[in-house]
Design a protein around this motif. Structure first.
Motif, short mmCIF file in Angstrom:
data_model
loop_
_atom_site.label_atom_id
_atom_site.label_comp_id
_atom_site.label_asym_id
_atom_site.label_seq_id
_atom_site.Cartn_x
_atom_site.Cartn_y
_atom_site.Cartn_z
N ARG A 37 7.85 -39.28 34.13
CA ARG A 37 7.39 -39.95 35.37
C ARG A 37 8.26 -39.90 36.31
O ARG A 37 8.12 -40.49 37.76
CB ARG A 37 6.52 -40.81 34.89
CG ARG A 37 4.49 -40.89 35.33
CD ARG A 37 4.11 -41.56 34.33
NE ARG A 37 4.61 -42.41 33.42
CZ ARG A 37 4.07 -42.32 32.13
NH1 ARG A 37 3.49 -40.64 32.57
NH2 ARG A 37 4.10 -42.47 31.18
N ARG A 64 3.79 -32.62 30.47
CA ARG A 64 3.26 -32.32 31.58
C ARG A 64 2.74 -33.71 33.02
O ARG A 64 2.68 -34.88 32.06
CB ARG A 64 1.47 -32.20 31.98
CG ARG A 64 0.56 -31.60 33.07
CD ARG A 64 -0.90 -31.84 32.52
NE ARG A 64 -0.92 -29.55 32.03
CZ ARG A 64 -0.64 -28.73 32.79
NH1 ARG A 64 -1.00 -29.17 34.15
NH2 ARG A 64 -1.21 -27.57 31.91
N VAL A 65 3.36 -33.96 34.23
CA VAL A 65 2.81 -34.96 34.72
C VAL A 65 1.87 -34.70 35.92
O VAL A 65 2.53 -34.11 36.75
CB VAL A 65 4.68 -35.48 35.39
CG1 VAL A 65 4.89 -37.17 35.81
CG2 VAL A 65 5.21 -35.78 34.02
N GLU A 66 1.21 -35.35 35.93
CA GLU A 66 -0.05 -35.35 36.62
C GLU A 66 -0.14 -33.70 37.05
O GLU A 66 -0.51 -33.03 36.03
CB GLU A 66 0.10 -36.55 37.75
CG GLU A 66 0.41 -37.38 38.11
CD GLU A 66 0.87 -37.92 38.71
OE1 GLU A 66 1.38 -38.10 39.73
OE2 GLU A 66 0.79 -39.41 38.64
N ASP A 67 0.20 -33.27 37.68
CA ASP A 67 -0.44 -31.45 38.11
C ASP A 67 1.01 -30.81 38.00
O ASP A 67 1.21 -29.94 38.40
CB ASP A 67 -0.47 -31.84 39.73
CG ASP A 67 -0.24 -31.74 41.00
OD1 ASP A 67 1.43 -32.99 40.40
OD2 ASP A 67 0.08 -31.15 41.83
N LYS A 68 2.04 -31.63 37.76
CA LYS A 68 3.57 -30.81 37.65
C LYS A 68 4.16 -30.28 35.93
O LYS A 68 3.69 -31.35 35.42
CB LYS A 68 4.46 -31.97 37.97
CG LYS A 68 4.46 -31.80 39.97
CD LYS A 68 5.20 -32.29 40.32
CE LYS A 68 4.30 -33.14 41.57
NZ LYS A 68 3.84 -34.05 41.65
N ASN A 83 8.06 -38.95 28.42
CA ASN A 83 7.04 -39.11 29.57
C ASN A 83 7.30 -39.92 30.56
O ASN A 83 7.44 -39.88 31.73
CB ASN A 83 5.52 -39.71 28.88
CG ASN A 83 5.04 -38.96 27.52
OD1 ASN A 83 5.70 -37.37 28.38
ND2 ASN A 83 4.11 -39.04 27.78
N GLU A 84 7.86 -41.22 30.65
CA GLU A 84 8.26 -42.02 31.50
C GLU A 84 9.47 -41.40 32.25
O GLU A 84 9.24 -41.24 33.41
CB GLU A 84 8.64 -43.02 30.80
CG GLU A 84 9.00 -44.94 32.10
CD GLU A 84 7.87 -44.99 32.73
OE1 GLU A 84 6.48 -44.36 31.65
OE2 GLU A 84 7.60 -45.01 34.26
#
Lengths: 249, 524
Positions: free
Chosen positions: A207, A65-69, A203-204
């Motif tokens: 993003r 998950r990245v923020e809302d996505k 994660n990076e």
């Protein structure tokens, strides 16, 4: 032959629940640097000594998950095809992300990583997000001076050159980081064995992935390209209302 | 050179052509241990696609075939000579970069965009209902690949490219057909689409020329009969004299392919057929197959078992001796003595040409197209010429350009006939000068072309096209299975059938490329 139905998805209203965005991520790097182990750590949070190459899996998937996505990684391993210079260009075509792995205890593996980066920059999607990962830092960890050679991070293949030699770091982090900065790559040092840095790489990357671009055409036909006549083999009768609908027979 | 840690395999596969690669994937999938070797550093063998630079390099190598400098080959009866055998397959290789007065840097611009080209040695399309599409769907291997629908089929008629209607809708909406012609055509298309293969339905025409049948039984004018025979077919004939049974079968298959994926019977592979090869090879690797590119085979050894002499081992150029139970090989890797036994006598010679154009064909917007030149078309060719146009959507070339592939049966007049047909499509500096008229020449300019003749070698076993047991009647050592060269057909059907026959011979009863087990979807 504009594909109108797919086209509208591009400008979809924000109230619609976000479907996972699929990202093809390829692993590259010399044999035995720990590519498969990194994936296994990320996907299953496990590590296997002397891991045999995975049989039968075209790719593994993992959502993040990245923020809302939500990004769903489709993670492609080399299936051993890097060993005898036989990795097909098809492998990294249309990849939106790549992790190029080297082994911090083998300087030559960084050279190989650099040549893969060059290859990606020449051949792959120009917007590809590339991360450079220096793996096996557990072998040179200063905090773990009492590590024995036989407890080494022996994923994929034992480092046979090592024998009884003490394991030393051959690639300083600063050197690799400088190269990564200069080449526009994300940079991490990782230990698939200890789980160090692995989640951070993915994660990076997640993003950095330009989500808008992900909704543009990709190889697997998940999103449509307006005005193209691309076809999906698993979808018979596209565009003209059913298989054989216009057949003269 | 690196060493293999395993030196015995159930199957060694030599060459990464399509037949070899499908067989390798199917065998690995069925649990066989597979070593897949190619002497070239790229995938595809005689099915390869090249960047511009790589194509020039290929041409250079094949323009001046190498001479055997090694003498030790004489002492080893089963010595292999891949490079020489392969280069002998290609003759009259000629590459031309065309100099245009106002585009002196053409060659530089081609080279600087080198990697934006995927130029194929043996371009083909997929029949939407054909064996390859069915296999790609059934095995899920199609997921590795990207396809485009072929946009148009043309026939040269009175110096014009005429778009060929290939469906009921297209016939109805055609503006070039009269009402009577439409009726006759519809009647024929309905009949052909329902053809069951029962030759009695053909009123005694089964073995007679297709063109006669179309004219006499359906009253089709020569122009329409030619369009059916050469353009409404999955297999445009490379020579005159197609029988009615053959012809109507290919027309029927073309009609049945129409509509499966959209308003066309044919699909183009993005990046070309070599991409299909790579997809099958990846599946083989994923199921444990080992890949080596750029390693040659030095020679073979027969087993000492007198009862049934089989081939037992080979030596690689890295010095390793590899043993195996079965050998699946492209012709080029075999010792000379075996080649003759492996190949059917009537191997065909084909003249091929690939041309990069600076724009689309005059007045035509279709990006991808098949262009058929029936015999005695207005270009004057005696034998059929088939052409294929690709563009940047299939990644054959950079945006704005086009690639035209053309091929015809090799022969005394083939070069002239091919040139005449190509002049109707595009111009070269020579053909522009000759046409010193006042009209503005609408044809796109050729920037580069390569032509060569090739020998298409089909295995004796595969020649009958039967998928039955691979008898080995070709008197090759037991366990050797020979793969055919890419043929001159438009589609890939024969390659799939041959790969399947080899698979069935090695693993009777096993399932041919079932889907891989599903990947677990991990949640957050």
């Amino acid at each position: 032959m504009a594909d109108v139905s797919d086209n509208t998805a591009l400008s979809g209203s924000p109230s619609v629940p976000m479907k996972p965005v699929q990202v093809k991520l390829v692993l590259l790097g010399e044999a035995a640097v720990g590519k498969s182990s990194l994936v296994l750590r990320f996907v299953n949070n496990e590590f296997q000594e002397n891991k045999e190459p995975t049989i039968g899996a075209a790719f593994l998937t993992q959502k993040t998950r990245v923020e809302d996505k939500i990004i769903k990684f489709e993670i492609w391993d080399t299936a051993g095809q890097e060993r005898f210079h036989s990795l097909a260009p098809m492998y990294y075509r249309n990849a939106q992300a790549a992790i190029v792995v080297y082994d911090v205890t083998r300087a030559a593996s960084l050279d190989k990583a650099k040549s893969w980066v060059k290859e990606l920059q020449r051949q792959a999607n120009p917007n590809i997000v590339i991360a450079l990962a220096g793996n096996k830092v557990d072998l040179v960890s200063d905090e773990d001076d009492d590590l024995h050679p036989d407890e080494l991070d022996g994923d994929e293949e034992a480092n046979e050159d090592g024998d009884d030699m003490p394991i030393t770091r051959q690639v300083p982090a600063e050197e690799a980081r400088a190269y990564a900065d200069e080449s526009g790559l994300l940079f991490f040092e990782t230990s698939a064995k200890l789980g160090h840095g692995v989640q951070e790489v993915f994660n990076e990357i997640a993003r950095k992935i330009p989500i808008d671009q992900m909704l543009m055409p990709s190889r697997s036909g998940r999103a449509g390209m307006p005005g193209s006549n691309r076809i999906d083999l698993n979808n018979d009768g596209q565009g003209i209302g059913g298989r054989g609908g216009s057949c003269a027979c | 050179m690196d060493q293999l840690s395993t030196t015995h395999y159930d199957v060694v596969v030599l060459g990464t052509g399509l037949v070899e690669s499908i067989a390798a994937a199917a065998l690995a999938r069925a649990g066989k241990s597979v070593l897949h070797v190619d002497a070239n550093k790229y995938y595809g063998g005689n099915w390869a696609a090249f960047s511009y630079d790589a194509l020039l390099q290929w041409a250079k190598q094949n323009e001046a075939p190498m001479v055997d400098g090694s003498s030790d080959g004489q002492q080893r009866p089963l010595a292999a000579h891949f490079a020489q055998t392969n280069q002998a397959r290609y003759t009259n290789v000629r590459a031309d970069e065309y100099a245009w007065p106002d585009a002196t840097e053409v060659s530089a611009s081609l080279a600087s965009a080198s990697r934006q080209y995927a130029l194929e040695l043996a371009p083909k399309l997929l029949a939407a209902n054909g064996e390859l599409v069915d296999l790609l769907v059934a095995s899920d291997i199609g997921k590795y690949l990207e396809f485009r629908l072929l946009e148009a089929v043309y026939l040269l008629s009175d110096d014009q490219l005429e778009r060929v209607p290939s469906s009921k809708e297209a016939v109805f909406s055609s503006k070039t057909l009269t009402l009577v012609e439409k009726r006759k055509l519809m009647k024929f298309l309905m009949f052909a689409g329902a053809y069951t293969g029962d030759e009695t339905a053909l009123d005694g025409f089964a073995e007679r020329p297709y063109a006669d049948y179309l004219a006499e039984r359906f009253g089709l004018a020569p122009r329409l009969a030619a369009a059916i025979e050469h353009a409404v077919t999955l297999k445009p004939p490379l020579q005159t004299g197609v029988t009615t049974h053959q012809g109507i079968t290919y027309t029927r298959d073309y009609l049945r392919s129409f509509g499966r994926f959209g308003p066309s019977s044919l699909l183009c592979t993005v990046y070309g057929g070599s991409e299909i090869v790579q997809a099958f090879c990846r599946v083989c690797a994923v199921f444990g197959g080992t890949y080596i590119l750029g390693y040659d085979v030095v020679d073979f050894e027969l087993s000492n078992d007198d009862a049934e002499q089989g081939v037992a081992a080979l030596s690689l150029s890295n010095g390793q001796r590899i043993t195996f139970d079965h050998l699946v090989s492209a012709v080029d890797y075999l010792p000379t003595a075996w080649q003759h036994r492996a190949i059917a006598d009537d191997g065909m010679r084909v003249l091929r040409m690939v041309t990069v154009l600076d724009g689309s064909l005059a007045g035509e917007e279709a990006k991808t197209a098949v262009i058929n030149f029936a015999p005695h078309s207005s270009a004057g060719n005696a034998e059929p010429v088939i052409a294929l146009q690709m563009d940047s959507e299939t990644h054959a070339c950079p945006a704005g350009q086009r690639v035209v592939y053309a091929w015809t049966k090799a022969g005394d007049t083939a070069h002239d006939a091919l040139d005449a047909c190509m002049r109707t499509l595009f111009r070269t500096p020579d053909s522009t000068a000759a046409q010193d008229g006042t009209d503005v020449d609408q044809r796109p300019r050729a920037l580069f072309s390569l032509r060569f003749e090739e020998h298409i070698r089909a295995s004796r076993d595969g020649h009958s096209d039967s998928a039955s047991h691979d008898t080995g009647a070709s008197s090759l050592p037991a366990g050797v299975h020979v793969c055919d060269d890419p043929d001159a057909d438009l589609d890939f059907g024969r390659a799939v059938r041959r790969a399947r026959a080899i698979f069935d011979a090695i693993t009777p009863g096993a399932e041919f490329l079932p889907k891989a087990p599903p990947v677990d979807d991990d949640d957050l």
